[in-house]
Design an enzyme around this catalytic site. Structure first.
Site, PDB file in Angstrom:
ATOM      1  N   SER A 201       0.850  -1.185   0.000  1.00  0.00           N
ATOM      2  CA  SER A 201       0.000   0.000   0.000  1.00  0.00           C
ATOM      3  C   SER A 201       0.893   1.245   0.000  1.00  0.00           C
ATOM      4  O   SER A 201       1.764   1.377  -0.853  1.00  0.00           O
ATOM      5  CB  SER A 201      -0.948  -0.035   1.204  1.00  0.00           C
ATOM      6  N   ARG A 270     -12.961   7.017   8.260  1.00  0.00           N
ATOM      7  CA  ARG A 270     -12.623   5.596   8.308  1.00  0.00           C
ATOM      8  C   ARG A 270     -13.663   4.757   7.571  1.00  0.00           C
ATOM      9  O   ARG A 270     -13.323   3.768   6.923  1.00  0.00           O
ATOM     10  CB  ARG A 270     -12.517   5.137   9.766  1.00  0.00           C
ATOM     11  N   ASP A 417      -8.594  -5.432  -6.144  1.00  0.00           N
ATOM     12  CA  ASP A 417      -8.229  -4.198  -5.444  1.00  0.00           C
ATOM     13  C   ASP A 417      -8.837  -2.994  -6.173  1.00  0.00           C
ATOM     14  O   ASP A 417      -8.568  -2.779  -7.353  1.00  0.00           O
ATOM     15  CB  ASP A 417      -6.713  -4.068  -5.395  1.00  0.00           C
ATOM     16  N   HIS A 451      -7.972  -4.735  -1.517  1.00  0.00           N
ATOM     17  CA  HIS A 451      -6.708  -4.131  -1.109  1.00  0.00           C
ATOM     18  C   HIS A 451      -6.125  -4.804   0.129  1.00  0.00           C
ATOM     19  O   HIS A 451      -4.903  -4.895   0.273  1.00  0.00           O
ATOM     20  CB  HIS A 451      -6.925  -2.634  -0.840  1.00  0.00           C
ATOM     21  N   ASP A 452      -6.964  -5.278   1.025  1.00  0.00           N
ATOM     22  CA  ASP A 452      -6.481  -5.894   2.263  1.00  0.00           C
ATOM     23  C   ASP A 452      -5.886  -7.275   2.064  1.00  0.00           C
ATOM     24  O   ASP A 452      -5.486  -7.918   3.036  1.00  0.00           O
ATOM     25  CB  ASP A 452      -7.620  -5.986   3.279  1.00  0.00           C
TER      26      ASP A 452
END
Length: 470
Positions: A201, A270, A417, A451-452
């Site tokens: 990232s 968040r 992603d 993405h994680d």
């Protein structure tokens, strides 16, 4: 007047009491309760900064530099600064087995458990004996980035000139500034050359920047779910996060360290970020259109009436993620570091405009001098053929990456992603090969984690890293 069919009458009568009653919003009430609780806690004391859930200072090391740090976007330097860091493994006598691990936006230096801090780190399953970052062979160093709030100097740190937190008097940072600070730490540790620079990232941005700033000091580069230049879509998402945060009245132009922090803005920021960390298919499989359970005292026979507060499980998940994060990280750090990500651009025109002293760019170079270099036999690619007619911006990026032509590089991307898309990984690979790098290893991963994936897929992400570093 239009008459409704009789079959609708019973339902309308059932709904009428709800429409005439005073509306209640439990989610708003819960947030107001938190606001009141925070306000009362700050009314009796004014600490140097909000009660962020930061690591215990005794659980990490701090390198303190008293030598000024030049900054990319300022004529003046940062006079002094701290870098919090943790290490795993044993430094070899020749000091040649060091891996510098770069973090994402909001991570601390605590990438894995240590004797002084046994809690699990953010990359726990990747660091240790026999793991992808094998501490039987490597000495792993992870820092909290400059601008952060977990021990390194950032907006919440005390300005030595005023004796109060920098707040938004803190200078605008670049990814290069963060990496320069890390290399000051490496100098202090007596490390002349890294075995590898590894990051995911935002950490992937730092990993590439480390190789550009100090190509002679970086042996290998690992770039996972990163990019060589921020795209408009990722800039837009981070801008939205900063906007809702800065619209919180508690933000107070960044000067909130003696009052209630902007927890509402942080919660919303968040939530926006969390949407970009995973993928739609995962949301479908994990939550679907499931509704949250009704309150325990709800009569079984009573029909469910939708509310304006969370009804769907996906809504409760986002609400939980926001609540968990909003007091764990400094709002100004999020603003500064996310802005540094937006500004990141390794194309030749952008680097030339910055005139970074460590990067010897020739103004006489022309993008026409960059041609596609066919992959060497040691260059691996999964599901991505080389471009036959590269667009002009790719030539600009290839020219910017010419200093990495001789550095073995692993690029790993994830097809699901949506934050750092697979096209961005392919762009890095193509530009490196066009720059003459015939030691690029590239893999694309499937799956639904988005993405994680770099945090969750130990088998595939870890396997690629292990093979590349061996």
């Amino acid at each position: 007047m239009l008459a409704l069919p009789r079959r609708f009458a019973p339902r309308l009568r059932a709904l009428r009491p709800y429409s005439s009653s005073t509306p209640r919003f439990p989610c708003v009430e819960a947030h107001a309760t938190r606001e009141s609780r925070l306000a009362s806690s700050f009314s009796s004391s004014s600490g140097p900064e909000p009660p962020y859930a930061r690591p215990n200072p005794t659980s990490y090391n701090v390198f303190r530099s008293k030598k000024p740090l030049p900054l990319t976007y300022h004529s003046s330097s940062l006079p002094t600064f701290d870098v919090a860091y943790e290490t795993w493994g044993t430094l070899s006598p020749a000091r040649d087995n060091v891996i510098l691990l770069h973090t994402g936006l909001s991570a601390s230096s605590h990438a894995a458990s240590t004797s002084s801090n046994p809690t699990e780190g953010w990359w726990e399953k990747f660091i240790g004996p026999g793991k992808p970052l094998d501490t039987n062979n490597f000495f792993v160093v992870c820092t909290n980035v400059l601008g952060g709030c977990y021990g390194s100097t950032g907006p919440s740190a005390i300005d030595p000139e005023t004796g109060v937190p920098y707040a938004t008097h803190f200078p605008i940072l670049s990814i290069f500034d963060m990496v320069r600070a890390q290399f000051r730490l490496l100098d202090d540790l007596g490390v002349d050359k890294l075995y590898a620079s590894v990051g995911s990232s935002m950490g992937a941005m730092q990993s590439l920047a480390a190789g550009l700033l100090h190509p002679e000091r970086v042996g290998k580069i690992v770039s996972i779910s990163g990019t060589a230049r921020s795209t408009p879509s990722s800039i837009a998402m981070r801008y939205a996060q900063r906007s809702v945060l800065m619209a919180d009245p508690n933000w107070n132009n960044g000067f909130y360290y003696d009052a209630v922090p902007p927890h509402t803005g942080m919660k919303l920021a968040r939530q926006i970020a969390t949407i970009t960390y995973r993928s739609g298919p995962e949301w479908d499989a994990r939550f679907g259109r499931q509704m949250r359970p009704p309150p325990p005292d709800t009569p079984v026979a009573e029909p469910r009436v939708p509310a304006l507060c969370p009804d769907f499980l996906i809504e409760t998940y986002l609400d939980h993620q926001g609540e968990q994060f909003c007091l764990k990280y400094d709002a100004n750090s999020l603003i500064y570091i996310s802005k540094a990500m937006d500004l990141f651009d390794l194309t030749f025109p952008a680097l030339q405009a910055l005139r970074l002293p460590e990067i010897p760019l020739s103004e006489s170079q022309s993008t026409s001098t960059i041609d596609f270099a066919p992959p060497h036999s040691t260059s691996h690619s999964k599901s991505h053929p080389p471009p036959t007619n590269p667009p002009p911006h790719l030539s600009d990026l290839a020219q910017g990456l010419t200093l990495l032509a001789n550095t073995p590089t692993l690029v790993l991307g994830v097809q699901s992603d949506i934050l750092f898309t697979i096209e961005q990984q392919r762009e890095v690979v193509d530009a490196l090969r066009m720059a003459g790098n015939d030691r690029v290893v590239y893999y694309e991963l499937g799956g639904v984690w988005g993405h994680d994936t770099f945090l969750l897929d130990v088998l595939n992400v870890g396997g690629a890293i292990r093979g590349f570093l061996s």
